[in-house]
Write an enzyme that holds these catalytic residues in place. Structure first.
Site, short mmCIF file in Angstrom:
data_model
loop_
_atom_site.label_atom_id
_atom_site.label_comp_id
_atom_site.label_asym_id
_atom_site.label_seq_id
_atom_site.Cartn_x
_atom_site.Cartn_y
_atom_site.Cartn_z
N ALA A 23 0.86 -1.17 0.00
CA ALA A 23 0.01 0.11 -0.07
C ALA A 23 0.48 1.24 -0.06
O ALA A 23 0.76 2.18 -0.73
CB ALA A 23 -0.89 -0.16 1.13
N VAL A 25 3.99 1.44 -1.35
CA VAL A 25 4.46 1.78 -2.60
C VAL A 25 3.67 2.15 -3.57
O VAL A 25 3.89 3.06 -4.25
CB VAL A 25 5.15 0.29 -2.90
CG1 VAL A 25 5.66 0.34 -4.44
CG2 VAL A 25 6.30 0.07 -2.15
N GLY A 105 9.16 -0.88 20.28
CA GLY A 105 10.74 -0.51 19.90
C GLY A 105 10.91 0.32 18.50
O GLY A 105 11.68 1.15 18.51
N ASP A 129 1.05 -8.17 18.84
CA ASP A 129 0.45 -7.95 20.37
C ASP A 129 -0.83 -7.21 20.42
O ASP A 129 -1.42 -7.18 21.51
CB ASP A 129 1.67 -7.37 21.15
CG ASP A 129 2.82 -8.50 21.17
OD1 ASP A 129 2.54 -9.57 20.71
OD2 ASP A 129 3.72 -8.00 21.45
#
Length: 324
Positions: A23, A25, A105, A129
């Site tokens: 999406a 690109v 992260g 998660d």
């Protein structure tokens, strides 16, 4: 004005990452913006692993699991010198903005990187998660739940056949978002998640009560980050307290990360990929694109990183009621 952007994936892979890359690109191409893929996340950014992408590059990828751009940890990017190298690579390739697909992260690194060098970054929430504040669902979550639930259905069959108590550990790190729907959808008697304080003693009491009611098989779903410890430890304590219970432990593990993304994940990834690129075009930076109450929102990285996404406590009540 954005003339050239780059996209990368970082952290754990999640089903739907490729749909999001696709999406990004195709949205860039649609708006006349050049787009590069950075291989292996921040590690590839430091090393200059840039690949020019076009519509054909992402053809036949929406249904694929994993990430075609791959992912890797980078010790170098955690240093100021490493981030300087990464910025130099972006400058050398003429990159005006970044789309970062990942989780907590990834966005922590993006925040620091933008603060130091001013490169605009918009994030896409790619993690099974579902623990990121600022979006109702993350890319990969729906697929991971369905993968885990399919395994749990099979485990319940053998638990019932052999009159056993199975302790099933699902992924989730510090979040019970995978465990909760697996417990409800899988008919579990108990669910242990990091967000609640249900003790092993309470688990033992519930299983004893069920055993006294002539129940012969049980299913306990445990999130890997629960404060009571992983499934093996909970099972050990239960076996010591109820020796007559035939216990088994299954850790579903990394199969939850793989496989073709569900229709829901493909839709979400596509919507967010478009939003990430158009966010950059509209001057957004240091934010994550997400969907809240079916509406597109942009949430500052600081909030996605530091604010807690709460579990609906009514779900815990559902487990209790449905186990009666």
């Amino acid at each position: 004005m954005m003339k050239r952007i780059a996209v990368f994936t970082s952290g754990g892979d999640a089903p739907g990452m490729n749909a999001c890359i696709r999406a990004v690109v195709r949205t860039a191409v649609y708006h006349g913006i050049e787009v590069y893929g950075i291989m292996r996340g921040y590690s590839g950014m430091v090393k200059g692993e840039f690949v020019k992408l076009d519509s054909a590059s992402v053809s036949n990828t929406i249904q694929k699991g994993g990430t075609i751009l791959k992912s890797a940890r980078s010790q170098s990017f955690q240093t100021r010198e490493g981030r300087q190298l990464a910025f130099d690579q972006l400058v050398n390739h003429g990159i005006d903005g970044l789309v970062a697909i990942g989780g907590n992260g990834t966005f922590t690194g993006a925040t620091l990187f933008e603060q130091e060098f001013g490169i605009p970054i918009v994030g896409a929430p790619g993690t099974i998660d579902n623990d990121l504040y600022g979006t109702d669902y993350t890319i990969g979550y729906d697929t991971a739940v369905n993968t885990a639930l399919e395994a749990i259905d099979k485990i319940r069959d053998t638990a019932d056949s052999h009159d056993r108590c199975f302790f099933v550990e699902v992924m989730g790190r510090d979040s019970g978002y995978i465990a909760i729907p697996c417990a409800i959808g899988g008919g579990a008697e108990i669910v242990l998640i990091p967000e609640t304080q249900l003790s092993t003693e309470a688990v033992i009491e519930t299983l004893k009560n069920g055993h006294n009611r002539s129940k012969t098989s049980f299913l306990v779903v445990i999130a890997e980050g629960d404060e009571e410890g992983y499934a093996h430890e909970v099972a050990r304590q239960v076996k010591a307290a109820i020796p007559q219970l035939d216990t088994r432990v299954t850790v579903i593990g990394h199969i939850q990360r793989g496989g073709a993304p569900s229709a829901a994940d493909r839709m979400l990834a596509s919507q967010i990929g478009i939003a990430a690129v158009e966010g950059l075009m509209n001057g957004m930076h240091n934010v994550m694109a997400g969907i809240v109450d079916r509406k597109l929102v942009y949430t500052p990285f600081a909030d996605t990183i530091h604010k807690r996404k709460l579990i609906n406590q009514s779900f815990m009540r559902m487990v209790e009621i449905l186990n009666a």
